[in-house]
Design a protein around this motif. Structure first.
Motif, mmCIF file in Angstrom:
data_model
loop_
_atom_site.group_PDB
_atom_site.id
_atom_site.type_symbol
_atom_site.label_atom_id
_atom_site.label_comp_id
_atom_site.label_asym_id
_atom_site.label_seq_id
_atom_site.Cartn_x
_atom_site.Cartn_y
_atom_site.Cartn_z
ATOM 1 N N UNK A 7 45.171 46.923 28.728
ATOM 2 C CA UNK A 7 46.396 47.714 28.658
ATOM 3 C C UNK A 7 46.455 48.647 29.865
ATOM 4 N N UNK A 8 46.678 48.048 31.022
ATOM 5 C CA UNK A 8 46.682 48.798 32.271
ATOM 6 C C UNK A 8 47.718 48.190 33.211
ATOM 7 N N UNK A 9 48.227 49.004 34.105
ATOM 8 C CA UNK A 9 49.149 48.496 35.124
ATOM 9 C C UNK A 9 48.378 47.779 36.229
ATOM 10 N N UNK A 10 47.159 48.239 36.505
ATOM 11 C CA UNK A 10 46.348 47.655 37.573
ATOM 12 C C UNK A 10 44.913 47.513 37.078
ATOM 13 N N UNK A 11 44.238 46.530 37.592
ATOM 14 C CA UNK A 11 42.876 46.233 37.154
ATOM 15 C C UNK A 11 41.844 46.697 38.176
ATOM 16 N N UNK A 12 40.607 46.699 37.743
ATOM 17 C CA UNK A 12 39.507 47.017 38.638
ATOM 18 C C UNK A 12 39.465 46.022 39.799
ATOM 19 N N UNK A 13 39.776 44.773 39.523
ATOM 20 C CA UNK A 13 39.805 43.759 40.578
ATOM 21 C C UNK A 13 40.859 44.100 41.635
ATOM 22 N N UNK A 14 42.022 44.574 41.212
ATOM 23 C CA UNK A 14 43.049 44.966 42.176
ATOM 24 C C UNK A 14 42.596 46.162 43.015
ATOM 25 N N UNK A 15 41.893 47.096 42.392
ATOM 26 C CA UNK A 15 41.359 48.235 43.135
ATOM 27 C C UNK A 15 40.298 47.769 44.131
#
Length: 145
Positions: A7-15
């Motif tokens: 439940x997030x707009x962005x993931x750790x992978x995107x960061x």
């Protein structure tokens, strides 16, 4: 609210894609500089993402349903901009100029959304309560806000 990968707009992978895996690890590696992210250090990254999620929630909560958070590429980008800067400045460090500019730009865009001066591209009409902030687009005949 704690970070929830589902439940997030962005993931750790995107960061990681923004900062690189090495760059994110370097930003998080605060205790022993061993070039590894232990559980406590990984929490710095997820805390930064949740902080950025909360700012995005605050910007759109008067216009669209945020529970669960909608999948939206534009919001993902703004959340990554904010989280990358927050993690890069961890411990009082200075961030690179491009990260600072992206962070400031993301905050400005979210403020425009909050004030109604701009809309979030790609939010489906099904997430917008009837009668709140959207109009028919005569050119495409779809609902936009």
């Amino acid at each position: 609210m704690p970070y929830d990968a589902s439940n997030t707009y962005a993931t750790l992978t995107q960061l990681e894609q923004r900062l690189t895996v090495y760059g994110l690890t370097w930003c998080c590696d605060q205790d022993d500089f061993d070039s590894e992210r232990d559980a406590a250090e990984a929490a710095y990254a997820t805390d930064a993402l949740e902080y950025a999620n909360a700012l995005a929630d605050a910007a759109i909560q008067g216009i669209a349903r945020i529970s669960p958070r909608p999948s939206n590429n534009w919001l993902s980008g703004r959340v990554v901009d904010i989280a990358a800067y927050r993690i890069a400045t961890l411990g009082g460090r200075s961030a690179a100029e491009p990260l600072r500019l992206e962070y400031e730009g993301a905050l400005a865009l979210l403020d425009q959304v909050r004030s109604g001066a701009m809309t979030v591209p790609g939010i489906p009409p099904s997430l917008i309560p009837f009668g709140v902030g959207y109009t028919s687009n005569a050119r495409t005949d779809d609902m936009q806000w």
